[in-house]
Design an enzyme around this catalytic site. Structure first.
Site, PDB file in Angstrom:
ATOM      1  N   SER A  91      36.138  43.013  39.909  1.00 13.79           N
ATOM      2  CA  SER A  91      34.865  42.579  38.363  1.00 13.79           C
ATOM      3  C   SER A  91      33.994  41.667  38.711  1.00 13.79           C
ATOM      4  O   SER A  91      34.454  40.732  39.130  1.00 13.79           O
ATOM      5  CB  SER A  91      35.886  42.077  37.108  1.00 13.79           C
ATOM      6  OG  SER A  91      35.351  41.454  36.656  1.00 13.79           O
ATOM      7  N   CYS A 252      28.348  42.324  32.890  1.00 15.23           N
ATOM      8  CA  CYS A 252      28.825  42.983  33.657  1.00 15.23           C
ATOM      9  C   CYS A 252      28.536  43.158  34.612  1.00 15.23           C
ATOM     10  O   CYS A 252      27.491  44.556  35.388  1.00 15.23           O
ATOM     11  CB  CYS A 252      28.852  44.345  33.132  1.00 15.23           C
ATOM     12  SG  CYS A 252      30.038  45.367  33.491  1.00 15.23           S
TER      13      CYS A 252
END
Length: 343
Positions: A91, A252
């Site tokens: 991530s 993101c």
């Protein structure tokens, strides 16, 4: 107090997305590589993930990052992304949270004006260049995994939305990338609930109908997220949906990397170009294409994602031996309509 387990946790958010960081250095997970450790957490023993991610110690709108000793000599630290549905390979926002926590708490030495931190992840080595001033990480630039497209304009028959087109791409995790206008929605705070419901439903159907597998890391073989997007030249609005039911507050990083690969495959970006990814709350990442490569036999791009994180607390998390909820619980009133899939 008679805790049988004590965890040191640094509370961090990256552009609004909470990414707590477990910094207890005595923790480790079985496995020769970080990918092996990810598989162990998902298939053998998920007790730690459930302990920290589920209620009453956790909540839906957060991630918990497990810092581990690196398994390769060229890395400074390892980490695995723990979320309510499973552990994930990588991530971007959470890598920024981890590096900020490691440097600002002194677990790794900070050097001004820049510190390079190499992270061992299940998706491969991630190099982070942290800009540092007066003891603070002011920004972090992640050179993450090569990102590639599996399918462009894949047609998916959905139960709720009929036929939609999407791209299947990898940016550290596998994504379904969907132009949000197909659903008659815009990426805006007032639409977060509708986007969450749509994204979780589509993600369920994608997982059932479309096989994915990384050419060089075959254990990475599941969709992690759906990302809705609205491409406006070099500005891309993003809204990533996570199981069981919430939206990412940050722009993101892995999703922006996957989208960069999709845009390059369409001829919309080239080496040296940069984009701005903007989240549903208006926070931003800079996304750059550094070059091209291959992953297996697939063309791939080399992304760099830059963002910021802030520490807002430090706490200890413990488990009393008489606590009736060591594995935690989740309710659909806050966790969304697909909560049964993770319990």
């Amino acid at each position: 107090m008679r805790w049988k387990k004590t965890l040191q946790v640094v509370d961090v958010h990256c552009e609004g997305e909470i990414g707590k960081v477990i910094t207890s250095t005595t923790l480790d997970v079985p496995g020769a590589t970080m990918l092996d450790k990810l598989v162990h957490l998902n298939r053998v023993d998920d007790s730690l993930r459930r302990l920290v991610c589920f209620e009453p110690r956790g909540f839906a709108q957060m991630t918990v990052n497990l810092v581990l000793p690196p398994t390769r000599p060229d890395a400074d630290a390892g980490f695995i992304v723990l979320q309510p549905d499973k552990a994930h390979p990588m991530s971007g926002s959470n890598a920024i949270c981890v590096v900020t926590a490691l440097l600002e708490t002194g677990m790794l030495a900070m050097r001004e004006p820049e510190t390079t931190v190499r992270l061992d992840t299940a998706a491969g080595l991630v190099t982070v260049t942290a800009a540092c001033q007066d003891g603070k990480v002011t920004s972090a630039a992640i050179e993450t995994s090569p990102s590639f497209v599996q399918d462009l304009d894949l047609v998916l028959e959905t139960s709720d939305f009929g036929r939609i087109k999407l791209d299947v791409a990898y940016g550290g995790c596998f994504y379904g990338l969907i132009d949000v206008g197909q659903l008659g929605l815009t990426i805006a705070p007032q639409n977060a609930h509708a986007l969450m419901r749509a994204g979780t439903a589509i993600l369920t159907e994608l997982a059932a109908k479309v096989p994915v597998a990384h050419p060089e890391r075959p254990q990475i073989n599941q969709f992690s997220y759906v990302m809705f997007r609205d491409i406006r030249g070099d500005l891309v609005q993003t809204c990533t949906v996570l199981k069981p039911g919430r939206v990412d507050r940050s722009p993101c990083g892995t999703g922006s990397s996957a989208n960069l690969a999709a845009m390059q495959a369409r001829g919309l970006v080239k080496t040296g170009d940069s984009l701005t990814s903007e989240s549903i709350i208006g926070s931003r990442f800079r996304v750059e294409m550094l070059g091209e490569t291959t992953v297996g036999n697939r063309p791939a791009v080399l992304p760099r994602v830059t963002g910021r994180a802030w520490i807002y607390g430090i706490s200890q998390l413990g488990l009393d031996p008489t606590d009736p909820f060591p594995r935690g619980f989740a309710l659909s009133d806050t966790w969304g309509p697909h909560v049964d899939e993770i319990l």
